[in-house]
Write a protein that holds these residues in place. Structure first.
Motif, PDB file in Angstrom:
ATOM      1  N   ASN A 477       0.813  -1.217   0.000  1.00 16.37           N
ATOM      2  CA  ASN A 477       0.000   0.000   0.000  1.00 16.37           C
ATOM      3  C   ASN A 477       0.847   1.268   0.000  1.00 16.37           C
ATOM      4  O   ASN A 477       0.406   2.319  -0.476  1.00 16.37           O
ATOM      5  CB  ASN A 477      -0.937   0.024   1.212  1.00 16.37           C
ATOM      6  N   TRP A 478       2.060   1.169   0.514  1.00 17.41           N
ATOM      7  CA  TRP A 478       2.917   2.348   0.567  1.00 17.41           C
ATOM      8  C   TRP A 478       3.375   2.779  -0.823  1.00 17.41           C
ATOM      9  O   TRP A 478       3.693   3.953  -1.028  1.00 17.41           O
ATOM     10  CB  TRP A 478       4.127   2.097   1.457  1.00 17.41           C
ATOM     11  N   TRP A 518      -2.998   1.577   5.855  1.00 15.63           N
ATOM     12  CA  TRP A 518      -1.578   1.275   5.716  1.00 15.63           C
ATOM     13  C   TRP A 518      -1.101   0.406   6.876  1.00 15.63           C
ATOM     14  O   TRP A 518      -1.669   0.456   7.980  1.00 15.63           O
ATOM     15  CB  TRP A 518      -0.762   2.558   5.704  1.00 15.63           C
TER      16      TRP A 518
END
Length: 899
Positions: A477-478, A518
């Motif tokens: 997700n980063w 996150w």
């Protein structure tokens, strides 16, 4: 995310793959032209009756194809079809090349050496009262096709054998070392009939001793954007290093600008063996040149074996270059050397994974080993991490791994997200798994993809193997999602309650923009009963909310050492306790923690998560701070206030008075002299406080700087202006002076002793308070400035409250001619951004939207949207906080007695 097949209309067909190029280039510097021919060795992957490849701005002729399967040449339609929009050419074949076979494709080309800093171009070297031309390449991202016909996509790696033909008195450079070099004479070169016939076809004629042929060794497989060559009358300085892995010694020349290249050369010689050790992979080429160019679009370029870059990226005068300039050169050289592994040996498959090249932290890890006194790990927070968080807090931001379907968009992703956010995310991961384990994982990744291409999961796989961590689960997700979280902290019975939401500079995110969860490494710092601090790096917030047991009667802080890519929002009572602890001389909050506290307080105030007065209260409590990097973060906060309230004289006057009072004791303690041998942080702190005090109108500081500048005008002696004060001295001289000072600074630009001097002068020219002189600055810029320097003029004019509207009007009125001159360069987007990005009212946002609504903004649509987001965020901040901020500053003035 995109891949080589997800946008077939913007990718080359997959019917053939080049495996090797025999590339011949003839350079005619006198006529400012080049020509040559390409022999491309092809693997035929599918039956095909045509070849489509990349070519732009070239004249192509005499195509021919030889098929190994058919053991014969194939007739080729000589009417080549061009698609200018896609930068492609197609030749049709009389017979089908069968799948699984091999073929050779030969074609001649010619082009002009332009001064556009892209493709194969010309640069001007001013020396000894004359001008000399030389030529060099800049191919990233899609400009190899401007220099020779090729398959110009990063996945299509091939080997290269380069031959250069040039005037006999010039030097040829390329990625690889010279294999042979000889003067060419028609009819005598029987050793290579093929080359002789090809030269005749190029109409080289009777050359006698006027030309020479330079052959370079065959390269390893590499992408076309990393191919490089140059021709000119170069001077050079040479060093070498010995590989710690094999014991081989390699030369390290730096052509051009010999007297100022020693520092960059020394850095290169020190970094190469360190990179070999941390990657456990020997640098594979026999040499590594650095070519310093007078005209260069980017900062620097990592061409394999032949690094190129602008003068400010590599030149240092030990006596005349400030510390910041030296640090920039060291970081640039180290960054480009790191690319020899990250990007050159292993290259991303497509530009959506650009960060796999640019996001490495090598220049931080390695420079820290060479210059530990520079504190580069802490400096990373205020530069790269903060830049990433500022850009990524906009709705118009993009993910690190961003879809780039065509060439028009590629240049735009060379930004703080591909560089700084990517580096920050990898730094966060390194902190979580441990730096040594992280680097071991990087080594595994590189070894598993040597001379090949990679995607994100390949890097995650390597680090997962080294660490035993499910890296994809934690990290995807980063890089695939836009934005980052703000972690809200509330004290509850027995501990703290934490919640993550997307952080936006414009305020709390709406539900539709707040969908990502996150995996956040919380890095909890807390004090024990003995008062000593510990850090728990095992805590991960991978849900929306979580309870964490904690003794809240003792000092604590999330995001210990500011290693995470997020902001932290505490309730006001927690903020008060943390602020008090941070202000202590023996605080448990380290330098990195204090930097993060200041930067978070500014961002949270700007976005409306906290009062702007709380930011000023925190900063006011840090008057006793000794570290430069904390003061630099404080100065950055004041700059944000100025950028928002630049048209509100009352707020500007009050805030400037607050700054002057805060910084004056530091100016008095540190003075204006730079003694030899002092610690770099002291040097930079002195520079910082004098700069800020002068800009904020401290009369004593202004008078001192004017006195030193006047001495220079009167005597020609610049010894009273230390290199570290050069930029602010010129700026103050122009701002508080008149035509005489402006003319003198203009002369420094034209005859400055170092790149940093010239850049300082250019920026200073934009700070005149006389609009007539400002208009002359714009005329001077257009008529006299190198293309590579335009953005420095824009920086000065856009940071001057008297001229920023003048600059915008100039760009709007001259939009067509600016576009014609710069649209092919990566600097184009920065010129657009520099002319519009510094405003802070809704009306300005609407006016800018209105101007650009009918323009082709395909080359700068990202920075246009980001600029508009920034303007509107500042407008909201002013609307929300003007009354509150004015009241706090007035109360402060009553308490303190003012300046």
């Amino acid at each position: 995310m995109s891949s080589p097949t997800s946008h077939p209309e913007s990718r080359l067909p997959l019917n053939v793959k080049p495996t090797h190029y025999d590339l011949t280039i003839r350079t005619n510097l006198e006529n400012q032209t080049f020509d040559g021919f390409v022999d491309a060795h092809l693997d035929i992957l599918q039956d095909t009756s045509e070849l489509t490849f990349n070519s732009s701005d070239l004249t192509l002729s005499r195509p021919s194809v030889y098929s190994e399967a058919l053991a014969s040449s194939i007739d080729v339609d000589t009417s080549i079809t061009f698609n200018g929009e896609r930068g492609r050419a197609t030749v049709k074949l009389a017979k089908i090349l069968p799948a699984g076979s091999k073929a050779k494709f030969k074609i001649a080309y010619e082009g002009k050496l332009l001064s556009n800093m892209t493709g194969y171009y010309k640069s001007v070297w001013d020396h000894d009262g004359k001008k000399d031309y030389y030529s060099l390449t800049q191919f990233e991202a899609t400009s190899a096709r401007r220099a020779f016909p090729c398959w110009d996509e990063p996945l299509l790696k091939a080997t290269f054998s380069v031959t250069m033909i040039s005037r006999a008195n010039t030097i040829n450079l390329s990625n690889m070392p010279v294999e042979s070099e000889k003067v060419y004479s028609t009819g005598t070169d029987s050793s290579d009939n093929s080359l002789a016939s090809s030269l005749a076809a190029l109409s080289i004629g009777e050359v006698n001793d006027q030309w020479k042929i330079t052959r370079f060794e065959k390269s390893p497989p590499m992408s076309t954007y990393l191919v490089a060559y140059a021709n000119g009358v170069f001077e050079y300085l040479e060093s070498s290093y010995t590989s710690p892995l094999s014991g081989k010694t390699r030369p390290l020349p730096t052509p051009n600008f010999v007297p100022l290249t020693q520092f960059a050369l020394d850095v290169k010689a020190k970094t190469l063996p360190l990179y070999e050790k941390i990657f456990d992979i020997e640098y594979p080429l026999p040499k590594l040149d650095t070519l310093v160019a007078s005209d260069f679009d980017a900062g620097a370029m990592e061409n394999w074996g032949l690094i190129t870059g602008r003068t400010s990226a590599f030149l240092v005068d030990p006596e005349k270059t400030d510390l910041a300039g030296k640090q920039n050169v060291a970081a640039t050289q180290s960054h480009e050397v790191a690319h020899m592994w990250f990007g050159d040996i292993v290259t991303m498959k497509w530009w959506d994974n650009l960060y796999l090249n640019e996001g490495m932290m090598g220049e931080v890890i390695i420079i820290d080993k060479i210059f530990p006194e520079w504190n580069v790990h802490s400096d990373f927070i205020g530069t790269h991490l903060n830049a990433a968080l500022l850009l990524d807090s906009k709705l118009s931001s993009h993910p690190i791994e961003v879809d780039v379907p065509d060439a028009e968009q590629i240049d735009q992703i060379f930004d703080s997200l591909s560089y700084s956010k990517a580096g920050s995310v990898l730094r966060m991961l390194a902190n979580y798994v441990g730096e040594e384990v992280f680097l071991k994982g990087v080594s595994i990744y590189l070894k598993e993809h040597l001379y090949g291409n990679s995607i994100t999961n390949d890097l995650w796989s390597g680090i997962a193997k080294a660490s035993g961590t499910d890296v994809p689960e934690m990290m995807n997700n980063w890089v695939t999602e836009v934005g980052y979280p703000v972690i809200k902290v509330i004290e509850v019975e027995g501990g703290i309650h934490v919640r993550q939401d997307r952080f936006l500079e414009s305020g709390p995110a709406e539900e539709k923009d707040n969908q990502t969860i996150w995996a956040v490494p919380l890095s909890l710092l807390s004090a024990g009963k003995d008062g000593k601090s510990t850090i728990d790096n095992s805590l991960i917030l991978d849900t929306r909310e979580k309870f964490i047991p904690l003794d809240t009667t003792k000092p604590y802080k999330l995001n210990a050492n500011t290693t995470g890519v997020y902001r932290v929002l505490y309730s006001p009572d927690i903020t008060a306790k943390i602020s008090a602890e941070a202000a202590k001389v023996d605080s448990i909050f380290s330098l990195n923690n204090r930097i993060g506290l200041v930067l978070d307080s500014v961002a949270l105030a700007k976005a409306g998560f906290s009062d702007t007065s709380s930011m000023f209260t925190l900063i006011d409590g840090l008057r006793g701070e000794k570290e430069y990097l904390v003061w630099h973060s404080i100065s950055d906060g004041f700059a944000h206030v100025t950028n928002a309230w630049w048209e509100n004289e009352e707020i500007l006057d009050l805030s400037s008075e607050f700054v002057r009072v805060m910084y004056r004791p530091l100016v008095k303690r540190l003075g204006f002299e730079y003694p030899a041998g002092e610690h770099p942080s002291t040097t930079k702190l002195r520079t910082e406080v004098i700069n800020v005090s002068a800009i904020r109108g401290d009369e004593e500081v202004i008078k001192e700087l004017q006195s030193r500048f006047n001495h220079l005008i009167e005597t020609g002696d610049d010894s009273r202006i230390p290199p570290d004060l050069e930029a602010i001295t010129y700026r103050i001289a122009v701002k508080h002076g008149g035509r005489e000072q402006w003319e003198f600074v203009k002369g420094i630009n034209e005859a400055g002793k170092t790149p940093t001097s010239r850049i300082a002068a250019i920026r200073a020219l934009g700070h005149t308070q006389d609009l007539n002189i400002a208009k002359e600055t714009l005329d001077y810029m257009w008529a006299k400035a190198k293309d590579q320097d335009f953005h420095y003029f824009f920086f000065g004019l856009s940071n001057n409250t008297k001229t920023k509207r003048l600059l915008r009007s100039y760009v709007f009125e001259n939009y067509d001619k600016i576009t014609a001159r710069f649209a092919g360069n990566s600097l184009y987007k920065y010129l657009i951004q520099g002319s519009i990005g510094s405003f802070s009212s809704e009306k300005d946002a609407q006016d800018i939207e209105e101007f650009f609504k009918d323009k082709d903004n395909s080359k700068y649509d990202m920075v246009l949207a980001q600029s508009l987001d920034g303007i509107r965020a500042r407008a909201k901040w002013c609307e929300r906080s003007t009354v509150e901020l004015k009241q706090w500053l007035e109360n402060w003035k009553k308490r303190s007695g003012g300046a």
